[in-house]
Design an enzyme around this catalytic site. Structure first.
Site, PDB file in Angstrom:
ATOM      1  N   HIS A 149       0.674  -1.345   0.052  1.00 16.47           N
ATOM      2  CA  HIS A 149      -0.010  -0.035   0.037  1.00 16.47           C
ATOM      3  C   HIS A 149       0.880   1.337   0.029  1.00 16.47           C
ATOM      4  O   HIS A 149       0.779   2.197  -0.752  1.00 16.47           O
ATOM      5  CB  HIS A 149      -0.770   0.050   1.303  1.00 16.47           C
ATOM      6  CG  HIS A 149      -1.884   1.296   1.287  1.00 16.47           C
ATOM      7  ND1 HIS A 149      -3.147   1.111   0.992  1.00 16.47           N
ATOM      8  CD2 HIS A 149      -1.555   2.465   1.780  1.00 16.47           C
ATOM      9  CE1 HIS A 149      -3.542   2.424   1.104  1.00 16.47           C
ATOM     10  NE2 HIS A 149      -2.698   3.174   1.811  1.00 16.47           N
ATOM     11  N   GLU A 150       1.867   1.402   1.059  1.00 16.93           N
ATOM     12  CA  GLU A 150       2.669   2.367   0.995  1.00 16.93           C
ATOM     13  C   GLU A 150       3.444   2.553  -0.095  1.00 16.93           C
ATOM     14  O   GLU A 150       3.906   3.702  -0.700  1.00 16.93           O
ATOM     15  CB  GLU A 150       3.521   2.671   2.413  1.00 16.93           C
ATOM     16  CG  GLU A 150       2.694   2.436   3.570  1.00 16.93           C
ATOM     17  CD  GLU A 150       1.495   3.718   3.751  1.00 16.93           C
ATOM     18  OE1 GLU A 150       1.880   4.676   3.100  1.00 16.93           O
ATOM     19  OE2 GLU A 150       0.494   3.472   4.373  1.00 16.93           O
ATOM     20  N   HIS A 209       1.732   4.585  -2.983  1.00 18.38           N
ATOM     21  CA  HIS A 209       1.871   5.967  -2.520  1.00 18.38           C
ATOM     22  C   HIS A 209       3.271   6.408  -2.891  1.00 18.38           C
ATOM     23  O   HIS A 209       3.641   7.526  -3.718  1.00 18.38           O
ATOM     24  CB  HIS A 209       1.951   6.137  -1.149  1.00 18.38           C
ATOM     25  CG  HIS A 209       0.403   6.109  -0.666  1.00 18.38           C
ATOM     26  ND1 HIS A 209      -0.680   6.982  -1.118  1.00 18.38           N
ATOM     27  CD2 HIS A 209      -0.113   5.543   0.469  1.00 18.38           C
ATOM     28  CE1 HIS A 209      -1.588   6.699  -0.408  1.00 18.38           C
ATOM     29  NE2 HIS A 209      -1.444   6.091   0.607  1.00 18.38           N
ATOM     30  N   GLU A 235      -4.565   8.111  -2.869  1.00 22.13           N
ATOM     31  CA  GLU A 235      -4.926   6.647  -2.362  1.00 22.13           C
ATOM     32  C   GLU A 235      -5.313   5.947  -3.442  1.00 22.13           C
ATOM     33  O   GLU A 235      -5.193   4.565  -3.362  1.00 22.13           O
ATOM     34  CB  GLU A 235      -6.209   6.985  -1.552  1.00 22.13           C
ATOM     35  CG  GLU A 235      -6.703   5.823  -0.587  1.00 22.13           C
ATOM     36  CD  GLU A 235      -5.579   5.579   0.521  1.00 22.13           C
ATOM     37  OE1 GLU A 235      -4.785   6.278   0.707  1.00 22.13           O
ATOM     38  OE2 GLU A 235      -5.850   4.584   1.184  1.00 22.13           O
TER      39      GLU A 235
END
Ligand code: CO
Length: 506
Positions: A267-268, A271, A297
């Protein structure tokens, strides 16, 4: 009348000031990163002031009247290139917006955030909402003032939403969450009638160092550039960046939960790929900044969910995981882990929710925030309202406020309007992913062998390189042919979860 040369040197002056402000903000961000990752626990007081001084100075640079004058002159000329003009117009918009908030209210908001945060920390620890709500009340009073100062057309909450995703309104969110309420609820009901998938094997003891090194391997393969970034541990995972050439992500290891570190890392990582893909030649300028929080996001959710929780990815990933955890996964095959990491189960905590029930956590916060800002509900009633909504949408009983209304930090900071971007991001993610696959039909086969190049290139071309040039919906239109279309998310969710839980897709 200014000559073309005058205008170019004026533009250069604008760039210089704007980038200087970015330097200060990025230095402050580095201090904040250090606070979460390295700083000794006793050092918080002076650190907070150091980082605030840097941010204040940056703010001063870009709210100064002389800066506004330069921007206005530049906005009125025809001598700028298209991208120069885009930078100027966005900076001018920012300037006017900043000017709407006098320094006095900014100070009040900053001070209240720090007081509310301390009250929230204590209240959460002691499971005592009464320690928090008087401070939250003061915060909401300030946020309502902020709405009036910003101005709004239909609903005061619109003014706050605009800070996170320009142009998004309660009218639009009511529509989208209206569809969540009908269509996603229906799908959830169908899933819950089916036997639950098995996932016990995800909760054995997994060596933390091995989890971490596995995540590094995955980050490298999706394209995270470790020459210009790092991953460290922190209490709550986050991404920050000091330039496109220095992007930091953090993660958290839990021995007894295999789902934790890896997917939070992906997830990160999503980003971070966005931050690393922003154009370096527009450093500090609007065209070098992310489009919006929703689009940010969308990048993290695309990698975490559309890629990371897909059958194709697990075909590539699971053999690697098995090398590291051969005993733990001895009896597990790829189809079992695919089902396990996609298990759907209503729960109490937003950050631990699955890909589908997550949106009800957001919906609940959206409804509450809207009502709080409109003055339709009182802070002291929040636990009751919260628990009722959890019962209504997720059919779960909230046992206490610590894991109920006090679970998130956002309100203590005054971040009202932030939550909806989590859901919007997930919906955009599916739309981008589907468009990328349509244009590059081999993407799914590539993922199976750990080749993410085509997908990353598509994102770089269609999303990353534009910075803030377009709003979320404009960007979506350009990249996918249409504005946000929730039915694409529903189609994706129906197809994926009907196969996992074994029911007819219609
Ligand atoms: Co995120």
């Amino acid at each position: 009348m200014k000559s073309k040369t005058d205008i170019q040197s004026l533009y250069f002056k604008y760039v210089e000031t704007t980038q200087k402000a970015a330097d200060f903000n990025n230095a402050a961000a580095l201090l904040d990163w250090d606070q979460e990752v390295n700083m000794p626990s006793g050092s918080a007081t002076f650190r907070a002031r150091q980082s605030a001084s840097l941010a204040e100075y940056a703010h001063h640079l870009i709210t100064d009247e002389s800066y506004g004058k330069i921007l206005q002159q530049l906005a009125d000329t025809t001598f700028l290139s298209e991208s120069q003009q885009a930078n100027v117009l966005l900076s001018l918009e920012d300037f006017h917006k900043h000017k709407k908030l006098p320094a006095s209210i900014i100070n009040k908001l900053t001070n209240q955030a720090s007081i509310s945060f301390q009250a929230w920390t204590k209240a959460k620890k002691k499971n005592q909402f009464s320690l928090f709500y008087p401070e939250l009340e003061k915060m909401i009073a300030l946020k309502r003032q902020q709405c009036d100062l910003y101005g709004f057309q239909t609903h005061p909450y619109d003014a706050l939403l605009d800070d996170y995703d320009k142009g998004i309104t309660t009218t639009r969110l009511d529509e989208i969450f209206g569809e969540v309420k009908t269509h996603l609820s229906n799908l959830l009901e169908k899933i819950l009638q089916k036997p639950q998938v098995e996932d016990d094997f995800l909760y054995q003891a997994f060596d933390k160092e091995n989890q971490f090194s596995l995540s590094i391997e995955i980050l490298k393969s999706i394209g995270f550039n470790f020459e210009e970034g790092r991953q460290d541990y922190s209490e709550h995972p986050f991404t920050t960046s000091f330039s496109p050439q220095d992007v930091r992500i953090t993660t958290r290891a839990e021995q007894k939960n295999f789902k934790g570190l890896i997917w939070s890392s992906i997830h990160e990582g999503g980003h971070a790929l966005y931050e690393q893909g922003l154009p370096t030649d527009a450093y500090g300028l609007p065209l070098g900044m992310p489009a919006s929080l929703s689009i940010h996001e969308s990048q993290s959710r695309l990698w975490e969910n559309c890629v990371g929780r897909s059958a194709a990815f697990l075909k590539y990933f699971f053999p690697l995981a098995k090398q590291k955890f051969s005993t733990e996964f001895e009896q597990v095959d790829t189809s079992m882990i695919y089902k396990a990491v996609n298990k759907v189960q209503p729960s109490l905590i937003r950050t631990e929710a699955d890909e589908l029930t997550y949106h009800f956590h957001v919906l609940i916060r959206y409804e509450i925030e809207k009502a709080l800002i409109a003055g339709e509900i009182q802070c002291k009633d929040l636990p009751t309202v919260w628990n009722e909504l959890y019962n209504k949408y997720l059919k779960v009983v909230v046992p206490n406020d610590t894991i109920g209304v006090l679970q998130d930090v956002h309100w203590s900071h005054g971040s009202f309007g932030y939550f909806p971007t989590y859901s919007l991001g997930s919906f955009y993610a599916v739309q981008f992913f589907e468009a990328a696959k349509k244009e590059n039909p081999t993407i799914e086969q590539d993922i199976q062998i750990g080749n993410f190049q085509l997908l990353l290139q598509w994102l770089r071309q269609k999303v990353h390189r534009y910075g803030r040039r377009y709003s979320s919906d404009e960007l979506s239109k350009l990249a996918t042919g249409s504005e946000l279309n929730f039915s694409l998310f529903m189609k994706y969710a129906r197809e994926k979860y009907s196969a996992i839980y074994g029911f007819d897709v219609n």
